[in-house]
Design an enzyme around this catalytic site. Structure first.
Site, PDB file in Angstrom:
ATOM      1  N   ASP A 102     -14.326  23.409   0.973  1.00  0.00           N
ATOM      2  CA  ASP A 102     -13.331  23.033   1.969  1.00  0.00           C
ATOM      3  C   ASP A 102     -12.389  24.240   2.113  1.00  0.00           C
ATOM      4  OD1 ASP A 102     -11.761  21.789   3.829  1.00  0.00           O
ATOM      5  OD2 ASP A 102     -11.415  19.981   2.655  1.00  0.00           O
TER       6      ASP A 102
HETATM    7  C1  BGC Z   1     -10.220  19.836   6.013  1.00  0.00           C
HETATM    8  C2  BGC Z   1     -11.692  19.814   6.381  1.00  0.00           C
HETATM    9  C3  BGC Z   1     -11.922  20.671   7.593  1.00  0.00           C
HETATM   10  C4  BGC Z   1     -11.421  22.077   7.322  1.00  0.00           C
HETATM   11  C5  BGC Z   1     -11.628  23.019   8.489  1.00  0.00           C
HETATM   12  C6  BGC Z   1      -9.673  21.261   5.927  1.00  0.00           C
HETATM   13  O1  BGC Z   1      -8.285  21.233   5.853  1.00  0.00           O
HETATM   14  O2  BGC Z   1     -10.021  19.149   4.802  1.00  0.00           O
HETATM   15  O3  BGC Z   1     -12.098  18.491   6.638  1.00  0.00           O
HETATM   16  O4  BGC Z   1     -13.280  20.689   7.934  1.00  0.00           O
HETATM   17  O5  BGC Z   1     -10.037  22.015   7.036  1.00  0.00           O
HETATM   18  O6  BGC Z   1     -10.804  22.706   9.548  1.00  0.00           O
END
Ligand code: BGC
Length: 716
Positions: free
Chosen positions: A245
């Site tokens: 993530d």
């Molecule tokens: C989120 C993810 C997301 C990623 C990219 C993170 O803050 O937890 O779900 O895909 O950002 O935007």
């Protein structure tokens, strides 16, 4: 163009630095000294290596539709997407075909806007109704979760682009999400928190998986070899690649070893001075003998074997013109199937001639979905008021005018101005009880029914609160409900509450005030049309709850949420084990307000003719569903299994299959046949899956507490 067969050779030509660049994203594009993004608003890109013919690829969110910027600098054109209903609403359809159709549309938008991988579906379990991102997740039940996710991924990937299962795993809260240590038994993991991922991996072969921010039993998910290699690859046969993530903690070398192939978005040192450039960290570790280069090679190959299939690698020329018109119809259909009718004492449908008084500012500021990376930028959102007007319902226009002016004026004041944050626009809730008693009386006099909209919004980065105005109605909302209901009831007229929410709220203390409750969730860009057609009876609701509505927050079994110590949680212990959602309420005799699987219809269904057979370690369950009412409708038949008493403690019952019927006309029947493998009866005990011997009960019904047919079979 690099092909799959060429991957080993290409990798053998790579320098150490090139390998390290493949496993680390290109950073936040258009910021710091990084190049501009290929697709503005996308979440990340991979590094290109031009010398070897390796292009960059683009990754973008999210669960309710593609998230990219709708406008670009010095560009007249727009780049809008379809805003689909939130995942919880999609799961309320209990319809795999709907999920696959939505997936196909999102996949086409991904491809035609020049994106390679969609960062969805999100499939964490609804452990607690207050998780701020529950709207992005499907259900409290792992089977429903896994089936919905698999269908969606199959749809997305049929378009030649990749999907990403996230957030792996046990990422069930937003409070301290980067560092919270989730402490949970292997049984609860295998049976509840991992099960949906397992089903989706096996049934849809996702290109990628995103490891979660949190720690799992002491080690960060992105550095957890047991999770990412042992379970995901060895037990389930996952063949894609794993990415972190965004900005997940904390050690790039550990990530490589654990089988976290890619670190996203990369260049973390640009945003956090305390962190190291990941590419450099990996190169140094290999040079110093702390990281075996073979591990790096393994990860690079995992990534390239997937990316060679991507549109960027294939040199696909995208149009920037996906079929938004057709996709709007799919978004509408998905929403219609996901609306859940929770209560109906003859209030709905209102009929075409009825005069309708709409209360609540949510009729204008209809919430289409949550905030953060699960947000989308559609061309329009049809509000509840607009949808009702467009569909020709007889709205009280004077009242609608009062609300329109009120919202407009309030949003100009300093106190209620929209606030733009990094996670999107935050609406401060407006006071709801501003109409004088006589005024409400006047509207009650001349209308036939009142609809009171109650809205909630939540999103990434924070959890909801067990307080008034969030899990509970605000005093203000309650007063509005009381006043409107009193005025309408005094005149022999009905009232309906319309819940425009992303996750459960408390309903028990106020539901007797109204004659009907319609849960329209956060239904995306077509919200108003969906609601109008259900309210007027043009469409019959067929959604069922994918998550329990508890009587009160104090009944929720995940007492430890969001962890300890209270002021700044570091650790959250899942003491309730496998007893999540209905598994808890049913086993321990706790009455919910509306149970898992519940939802009413404007027609009625009868179940009959149950046959249960076992053939070669499979159970075949078949029965008939008949529409015994007077309107066409769809039923969601649910098959729960109750296990015999054995070595392992079991929940009272567990959902093992479900089937949504086709549209049945009055008097029409459908014979439903579902099959289960004995292995799906297993519990995880002492490090292995165990199927207990004995007599199992097959419980077929319209919800977890509305069981219509019971049969039995024996496992020897
Ligand atoms: C989120 C993810 C997301 C990623 C990219 C993170 O803050 O937890 O779900 O895909 O950002 O935007």
């Amino acid at each position: 163009m690099v092909t799959l067969e060429e991957v080993p050779e290409i990798v053998s030509k790579m320098t150490l630095e090139e390998k390290a660049r493949i496993v680390v994203g290109a950073g936040l594009l258009g910021m710091f000294e990084n190049p501009p993004p290929r697709v503005p608003g996308a979440a990340g890109e991979t590094h290109p290596i031009e010398r070897l013919g390796i292009p960059s690829t683009v990754l973008a969110d999210g669960p309710a539709g593609l998230r990219i910027n709708p406008r670009r600098e010095n560009d007249e054109k727009t780049y809008h997407v379809t805003a689909f209903p939130i995942e919880t609403m999609l799961a309320s359809t209990w319809n795999r075909e709907v999920l696959e159709a939505v997936g196909r549309c999102v996949g086409e938008e991904v491809r035609e806007y020049g994106v390679d991988i969609l960062l969805a579906p999100a499939l964490n379990i609804h452990r607690n109704p207050l998780c701020g991102r529950n709207f992005e997740y499907y259900s409290e039940d792992p089977l429903l979760t896994g089936e919905m996710a698999a269908a969606f991924v199959n749809g997305v990937q049929s378009q030649g682009v990749g999907a990403c299962l996230k957030h792996f795993a046990a990422n069930n809260q937003e409070t301290n999400r980067f560092l919270i240590d989730t402490v949970v038994s292997e049984r609860a993991l295998r049976e509840i928190y991992l099960k949906g991922f397992e089903i989706a991996v096996r049934k849809s072969k996702p290109w990628t998986v995103m490891s979660a921010y949190n720690k799992l039993n002491g080690s960060h998910c992105s550095q957890n070899e047991w999770l990412l290699t042992r379970v995901l690859r060895e037990d389930w046969g996952f063949r894609g690649f794993v990415m972190t993530d965004w900005f997940a903690r904390d050690d790039p070398v550990e990530m490589m070893r654990a089988g976290n192939d890619m670190i996203m978005p990369g260049r973390v040192h640009q945003v956090d001075k305390n962190r190291k450039d990941e590419v450099e960290a990996i190169i140094t570790a290999v040079k110093e003998g702390r990281l075996d280069e073979e591990i790096l090679v393994r990860n690079v190959k995992n990534i390239l074997r997937v990316l060679v299939n991507s549109p960027s690698f294939r040199g696909y020329v995208y149009s920037n013109k996906p079929g938004l018109g057709a996709h709007a119809m799919v978004a509408y259909e998905a929403g219609v199937e996901g609306v859940v009718l929770l209560k109906n004492n003859g209030a709905l449908p209102v009929g075409r001639e009825a005069r309708v008084a709409l209360f609540g500012t949510g009729q204008i500021e209809t919430i289409k979905g949550g905030t953060g990376s699960g947000d989308t930028h559609p061309r329009y959102v049809v509000s509840i008021l607009e949808g009702m007007r467009e569909r020709g319902l007889r709205i009280d226009e004077e009242l609608a005018g009062i609300y329109t002016r009120y919202v407009d004026e309030m949003r100009r004041t300093d106190e209620y101005k929209m606030e733009k944050t990094m996670f999107g626009e935050i609406f401060k809730p407006l006071p709801q009880d501003f109409l004088a008693g006589e005024e409400i009386g006047k509207f009650a006099e001349r209308n036939d029914v009142a609809i009171i909209v109650i809205s909630r919004i939540s999103g990434e980065g924070y959890d909801r609160r067990p307080e008034k105005g969030d899990f509970y109605l605000s005093d203000d909302e309650r007063r509005l409900l009381e006043k409107v209901s009193k005025a309408f009831h005094e005149r022999g007229k009905k009232t309906v509450a319309l819940l425009n929410i992303g996750s459960p709220i408390e309903v028990d203390s106020w539901r007797s005030l109204v004659d009907g409750i319609l849960l329209s969730w956060q239904a995306g860009q077509e919200s108003g049309r969906i609601v109008a057609d259900i309210v007027s009876g043009v469409r019959n609701p067929s959604g069922r709850l994918p998550t329990t509505f508890p009587m009160d927050y104090s009944d929720v079994p995940s007492w430890s949420f969001p962890g300890e110590p209270g002021e700044n949680p570091q650790r959250v212990v899942y003491d309730e084990g496998i007893y999540v959602g209905y598994r808890y309420y049913d086993t321990f005799g706790v009455e919910p307000a509306y149970e898992f699987g519940f939802g009413l219809s404007y027609t009625s269904f009868e179940y009959s003719g149950l046959r249960v057979e076992t053939v070669n370690n499979r159970v075949i369950v078949s029965f008939e569903v008949e529409n015994t009412g007077s309107l066409p409708g769809k039923e969601v038949a649910q098959v729960y299994i109750r296990a015999p008493k054995g070595r392992v403690d079991k929940p009272f019952q567990e959902l093992k299959e479900f089937h949504k019927t086709r549209l049945l006309n009055p008097g029409e029947k459908e014979r439903v046949t579902v099959e289960l493998d004995f292995s799906s009866l297993a519990s995880f005990d002492g490090g292995e899956w165990v199927v207990e011997k004995g007599e199992y009960e097959v419980r077929v019904g319209a919800s977890s507490r509305d069981i219509r047919l019971i049969g039995r079979f024996t496992v020897n």
